[in-house]
Motif scaffolding. Sequence first.
Motif, PDB file in Angstrom:
ATOM      1  N   PHE A   2      63.014  42.166  61.763  1.00 28.89           N
ATOM      2  CA  PHE A   2      61.664  41.763  62.276  1.00 28.89           C
ATOM      3  C   PHE A   2      60.579  41.468  61.327  1.00 28.89           C
ATOM      4  O   PHE A   2      60.700  41.794  60.141  1.00 28.89           O
ATOM      5  N   PHE A   3      59.810  40.528  61.440  1.00 32.04           N
ATOM      6  CA  PHE A   3      58.596  39.873  60.722  1.00 32.04           C
ATOM      7  C   PHE A   3      57.452  40.106  61.233  1.00 32.04           C
ATOM      8  O   PHE A   3      57.227  39.675  62.609  1.00 32.04           O
ATOM      9  N   ASN A   4      56.551  40.596  60.682  1.00 35.76           N
ATOM     10  CA  ASN A   4      55.207  40.698  61.030  1.00 35.76           C
ATOM     11  C   ASN A   4      54.320  39.469  60.094  1.00 35.76           C
ATOM     12  O   ASN A   4      54.387  39.267  59.166  1.00 35.76           O
ATOM     13  N   ARG A   5      53.565  38.781  61.181  1.00 36.07           N
ATOM     14  CA  ARG A   5      52.452  37.788  60.455  1.00 36.07           C
ATOM     15  C   ARG A   5      51.366  38.627  59.528  1.00 36.07           C
ATOM     16  O   ARG A   5      50.855  39.527  59.870  1.00 36.07           O
ATOM     17  N   ILE A   6      51.184  37.982  58.581  1.00 35.72           N
ATOM     18  CA  ILE A   6      50.417  38.395  57.524  1.00 35.72           C
ATOM     19  C   ILE A   6      49.061  37.850  57.713  1.00 35.72           C
ATOM     20  O   ILE A   6      48.835  36.580  57.886  1.00 35.72           O
ATOM     21  N   SER A   7      48.052  38.676  58.210  1.00 37.00           N
ATOM     22  CA  SER A   7      46.746  38.053  58.448  1.00 37.00           C
ATOM     23  C   SER A   7      46.068  37.795  57.129  1.00 37.00           C
ATOM     24  O   SER A   7      46.188  38.511  56.219  1.00 37.00           O
ATOM     25  N   LYS A   8      45.230  36.521  57.169  1.00 37.73           N
ATOM     26  CA  LYS A   8      44.473  36.251  56.186  1.00 37.73           C
ATOM     27  C   LYS A   8      43.144  37.169  55.907  1.00 37.73           C
ATOM     28  O   LYS A   8      42.526  37.259  56.998  1.00 37.73           O
ATOM     29  N   LEU A   9      42.889  37.895  54.806  1.00 35.95           N
ATOM     30  CA  LEU A   9      41.911  38.741  54.594  1.00 35.95           C
ATOM     31  C   LEU A   9      40.599  37.789  54.409  1.00 35.95           C
ATOM     32  O   LEU A   9      40.328  36.834  53.604  1.00 35.95           O
ATOM     33  N   ILE A  10      39.691  38.126  55.353  1.00 39.60           N
ATOM     34  CA  ILE A  10      38.205  37.311  55.402  1.00 39.60           C
ATOM     35  C   ILE A  10      37.311  38.132  54.848  1.00 39.60           C
ATOM     36  O   ILE A  10      37.191  39.419  54.939  1.00 39.60           O
ATOM     37  N   GLN A  11      36.819  37.852  53.607  1.00 37.05           N
ATOM     38  CA  GLN A  11      35.593  38.459  52.829  1.00 37.05           C
ATOM     39  C   GLN A  11      34.339  37.631  53.103  1.00 37.05           C
ATOM     40  O   GLN A  11      34.283  36.450  53.074  1.00 37.05           O
ATOM     41  N   TYR A  12      33.023  38.343  52.980  1.00 39.14           N
ATOM     42  CA  TYR A  12      31.785  38.059  53.017  1.00 39.14           C
ATOM     43  C   TYR A  12      31.042  38.449  51.917  1.00 39.14           C
ATOM     44  O   TYR A  12      31.300  39.613  51.380  1.00 39.14           O
ATOM     45  N   THR A  13      30.104  37.604  51.290  1.00 38.85           N
ATOM     46  CA  THR A  13      29.472  38.153  50.027  1.00 38.85           C
ATOM     47  C   THR A  13      28.054  38.244  50.676  1.00 38.85           C
ATOM     48  O   THR A  13      27.399  37.267  51.417  1.00 38.85           O
ATOM     49  N   LEU A  14      27.315  39.402  50.308  1.00 41.71           N
ATOM     50  CA  LEU A  14      26.054  39.557  50.619  1.00 41.71           C
ATOM     51  C   LEU A  14      25.122  39.678  49.483  1.00 41.71           C
ATOM     52  O   LEU A  14      25.540  40.295  48.366  1.00 41.71           O
ATOM     53  N   THR A  15      24.009  38.684  49.556  1.00 40.09           N
ATOM     54  CA  THR A  15      23.447  38.351  48.038  1.00 40.09           C
ATOM     55  C   THR A  15      21.871  39.083  48.551  1.00 40.09           C
ATOM     56  O   THR A  15      21.487  38.741  49.617  1.00 40.09           O
ATOM     57  N   VAL A  16      21.235  39.785  47.398  1.00 40.93           N
ATOM     58  CA  VAL A  16      20.212  40.572  47.880  1.00 40.93           C
ATOM     59  C   VAL A  16      18.999  40.167  46.689  1.00 40.93           C
ATOM     60  O   VAL A  16      19.515  40.144  45.419  1.00 40.93           O
ATOM     61  N   THR A  17      18.097  39.983  47.038  1.00 39.74           N
ATOM     62  CA  THR A  17      16.920  39.662  46.036  1.00 39.74           C
ATOM     63  C   THR A  17      16.143  40.918  45.941  1.00 39.74           C
ATOM     64  O   THR A  17      15.374  41.355  47.009  1.00 39.74           O
ATOM     65  N   GLN A  18      16.178  41.635  44.909  1.00 46.69           N
ATOM     66  CA  GLN A  18      15.512  42.717  44.859  1.00 46.69           C
ATOM     67  C   GLN A  18      13.859  42.796  44.606  1.00 46.69           C
ATOM     68  O   GLN A  18      13.489  41.795  43.870  1.00 46.69           O
ATOM     69  N   PRO A  19      13.020  43.405  45.296  1.00 47.02           N
ATOM     70  CA  PRO A  19      11.452  42.923  45.401  1.00 47.02           C
ATOM     71  C   PRO A  19      11.141  43.584  43.933  1.00 47.02           C
ATOM     72  O   PRO A  19      11.593  44.438  43.382  1.00 47.02           O
ATOM     73  N   ALA A  20       9.920  43.272  43.781  1.00 46.31           N
ATOM     74  CA  ALA A  20       9.048  43.783  42.620  1.00 46.31           C
ATOM     75  C   ALA A  20       8.763  45.151  42.757  1.00 46.31           C
ATOM     76  O   ALA A  20       8.573  45.977  41.831  1.00 46.31           O
ATOM     77  N   ASN A  21       8.265  45.722  44.027  1.00 46.63           N
ATOM     78  CA  ASN A  21       7.521  46.979  44.398  1.00 46.63           C
ATOM     79  C   ASN A  21       8.296  47.783  45.276  1.00 46.63           C
ATOM     80  O   ASN A  21       7.995  48.173  46.427  1.00 46.63           O
ATOM     81  N   GLY A  22       9.822  47.891  45.086  1.00 41.95           N
ATOM     82  CA  GLY A  22      10.464  48.713  45.883  1.00 41.95           C
ATOM     83  C   GLY A  22      11.929  48.366  45.405  1.00 41.95           C
ATOM     84  O   GLY A  22      12.339  47.695  44.390  1.00 41.95           O
ATOM     85  N   SER A  23      12.803  48.711  46.370  1.00 41.44           N
ATOM     86  CA  SER A  23      14.328  48.514  46.087  1.00 41.44           C
ATOM     87  C   SER A  23      15.090  48.328  47.489  1.00 41.44           C
ATOM     88  O   SER A  23      14.672  48.875  48.496  1.00 41.44           O
ATOM     89  N   ILE A  24      15.996  47.641  47.359  1.00 37.89           N
ATOM     90  CA  ILE A  24      16.996  47.509  48.753  1.00 37.89           C
ATOM     91  C   ILE A  24      18.256  47.983  48.022  1.00 37.89           C
ATOM     92  O   ILE A  24      18.963  47.596  47.006  1.00 37.89           O
TER      93      ILE A  24
END
Length: 64
Positions: A2-24
Amino acid sequence: MFFNRISKLIQYTLTVTQPANGSITVNGKTGTSFVFDEGDKVTIKATPATGYKVDNLNVTEEDS
């Protein structure tokens, strides 16, 4: 045999701009770039510095 289909891994990049008066934080970590697999749970927390408040949080989608 038996053969199983290999799914393509989907990845996402999250970009954050850190604020001057606090943090994320993203999943409890401070930084500016995070990579996630499709289906991952992502928690974003904005914490203002003492004497400040969160005014707004902008989220945009951009395909690359």
